[in-house]
Each structure stands twice: as C-alpha cells, then as structure tokens.
Design an enzyme around this catalytic site. Structure first.
Site, PDB file in Angstrom:
ATOM      1  N   CYS A  50     -18.193  30.000 -48.400  1.00  0.00           N
ATOM      2  CA  CYS A  50     -17.415  28.979 -49.114  1.00  0.00           C
ATOM      3  C   CYS A  50     -16.194  29.605 -49.774  1.00  0.00           C
ATOM      4  O   CYS A  50     -15.083  29.067 -49.721  1.00  0.00           O
ATOM      5  CB  CYS A  50     -18.287  28.308 -50.176  1.00  0.00           C
ATOM      6  SG  CYS A  50     -19.834  27.662 -49.526  1.00  0.00           S
TER       7      CYS A  50
HETATM    8  C1  BEZ Z   1     -22.344  31.157 -47.967  1.00  0.00           C
HETATM    9  O1  BEZ Z   1     -21.411  30.412 -48.225  1.00  0.00           O
HETATM   10  O2  BEZ Z   1     -22.161  32.230 -47.387  1.00  0.00           O
HETATM   11  C2  BEZ Z   1     -23.744  30.786 -48.371  1.00  0.00           C
HETATM   12  C3  BEZ Z   1     -24.019  29.471 -48.664  1.00  0.00           C
HETATM   13  C4  BEZ Z   1     -25.284  29.121 -49.041  1.00  0.00           C
HETATM   14  C5  BEZ Z   1     -26.266  30.074 -49.121  1.00  0.00           C
HETATM   15  C6  BEZ Z   1     -25.989  31.384 -48.844  1.00  0.00           C
HETATM   16  C7  BEZ Z   1     -24.714  31.750 -48.451  1.00  0.00           C
END
Ligand code: BEZ
Length: 245
Positions: A50
């Site tokens: 994200c």
């Molecule tokens: C990520 O954006 O990499 C992520 C999102 C949710 C859980 C773990 C990682």
C-alpha cells in the site's frame, strides 16, 4: 463475497475523521454527491504494498485523473482517523483524500469486508478500486479471490486506462542529490520550471552514500538525473535534454 456492484449506489455511511484537534463527520454524500470520484481501498495504512506502490502511483497520476474529469481520489482503509492522518503525513500524498472506515461500515456495505485474522488484522477491506459518478458505481476493479493479498487490477494505471486509454502519462524523474549542492538546486529549478515532478534521492539520508550513487549512475558527482529510466546525467545534461524535449 466480493460481489461486483457496478450500477449500484455506494453505501450511505458516516466516516469519523479528525481535522486538526477535532472530530469531523464526513458522509458518503459529502464525498460522492455530484462528483466524479476514484476510490481505492486497501488492507491497511503503513503496509508495504500500500505504501510503496498502490497509494504513491495514484498520487503520482492524480493530475492526469484531474485532466480526465475526476474531482477527487479517495484512499479508504479500515483504520481509525489517527492512523490514516499519520499515514497521510508520512506519505506526502497531497493529491489523495484519506478516509478512515474504522468500523468497516462502508467496506461491509460494499461486500468487501474480509477477515485478516491470520495476520492479527481483524476485519479489513479487500483491495479494490472503483469509479463513482454522483454516488453510482460505474466501474469496479476487484482483486481476484486468491489467498494472500493479490494486487493485480486495482492499481492507478488500470483505472486510468479504463477512463482514457490514451491519456498521456507523466514522465518519471529521479534525481540523486547532495545537501548544499548548487548544481542540484539548478537541476531542480529547471525541472520545476518545466513542470516535471521528481523523486529525490539525497546522499546522506537513510544511509545512502556515494557507494549507491556510483553503483546506480556510474558517476561520482551530483546531481545525476534519470527520466523514464534513462540516465540523463548532470544539471548541464538535463538542461540540454529539457531544451529539446
Ligand atoms: C501489504 O500492503 O504489503 C500488506 C497488506 C496487508 C497485509 C500484509 C501486507
């Protein structure tokens, strides 16, 4: 689960946001009524994909979305207002409106509230994006129902391609600089004058040294500029490039 809601109205909810030191309620109508909005939802503030990819590319392409008639770009996550504000400050994503769906009401209404119990996250939003016109969902890009956290279709480029496949993309500019370097300042002024946004890698920050500068650019002086992945070179080289492009 993960139902496509194209043609339907967005859920009518109230978001609890913080503006300065006070609570401010923002309704779905405040966000969507009479507006063209791109919303992307993701599993959590500060999470790696994200923060490094999903959000920054929407921020980068925001001026292009604006040209294409999009009034605002909303990033929604099942996090509280304090977390979303801290993430917004950390990301310097000035083109994005961060909306905390802390209770998950909007995500639930979208059919996108999923268990992330295995990660200790509780319930979070599935990753998706949508184009909403005056409160009605015109298009959704929902990540495939696969284990983990797929990130294949809810990205900014896919949405922009849907809105206008021939929209002109901004060039990606990266500049290696060093504090107090006058030629770096000259290069930055030249880029700004031509309305190029740039990402700056400053020697001395985050443990970045001449070693990385030399490894990436093959040069030992700053600035070193890259445009769309091509090594342009010094401030003089950049000025020549800008004069002919
Ligand atoms: C990520 O954006 O990499 C992520 C999102 C949710 C859980 C773990 C990682």
């Amino acid at each position: 689960m993960l139902e496509n809601k194209e043609g339907q109205a967005v859920p009518s909810v109230v978001f609890k946001t913080r503006q300065g030191d006070t609570w401010a309620d923002i309704s779905s109508d405040d966000i969507f009524k009479g507006k063209t909005v791109v919303l992307f939802a993701l599993p959590g503030a500060f999470t790696p994909t994200c923060s490094s990819t999903h959000l920054p590319r929407y921020n980068e392409l925001a001026p292009v979305f604006t040209k294409e008639g999009v009034d605002s770009i909303v990033c929604l996550s099942v996090n509280d207002a304090f977390v979303m504000n801290a993430w917004s400050a950390d990301q310097h994503a000035e083109n994005i409106t961060f909306i905390p769906d802390g209770n998950g009401d909007f995500s639930q209404g979208m059919g996108m509230l999923v268990d992330k119990l295995d990660l200790g996250f509780g319930k979070r939003s599935w990753r998706y994006s949508m184009l909403v016109k005056d409160g009605t969902i015109e298009k959704m890009f929902i990540e495939p129902n696969k284990p983990g956290d797929p990130f294949e279709v809810s990205d900014a480029d896919t949405m922009l391609n849907y809105i206008n496949a021939s929209a002109e993309l901004p060039k990606r500019v990266t500049l290696f600089s060093k504090p107090g370097c006058p030629h770096c300042s000259r290069a930055k002024v030249a880029l700004t004058e031509k309305q190029y946004k740039y990402e700056e890698i400053t020697l001395g920050d985050n443990g970045i040294s001449y070693s990385s500068l030399t490894a990436v650019t093959g040069q030992g002086t700053t600035p070193q500029v890259f445009i769309d992945g091509k090594h342009i070179g010094t401030a003089d080289d950049l000025e020549k490039w800008l004069a002919t492009n």
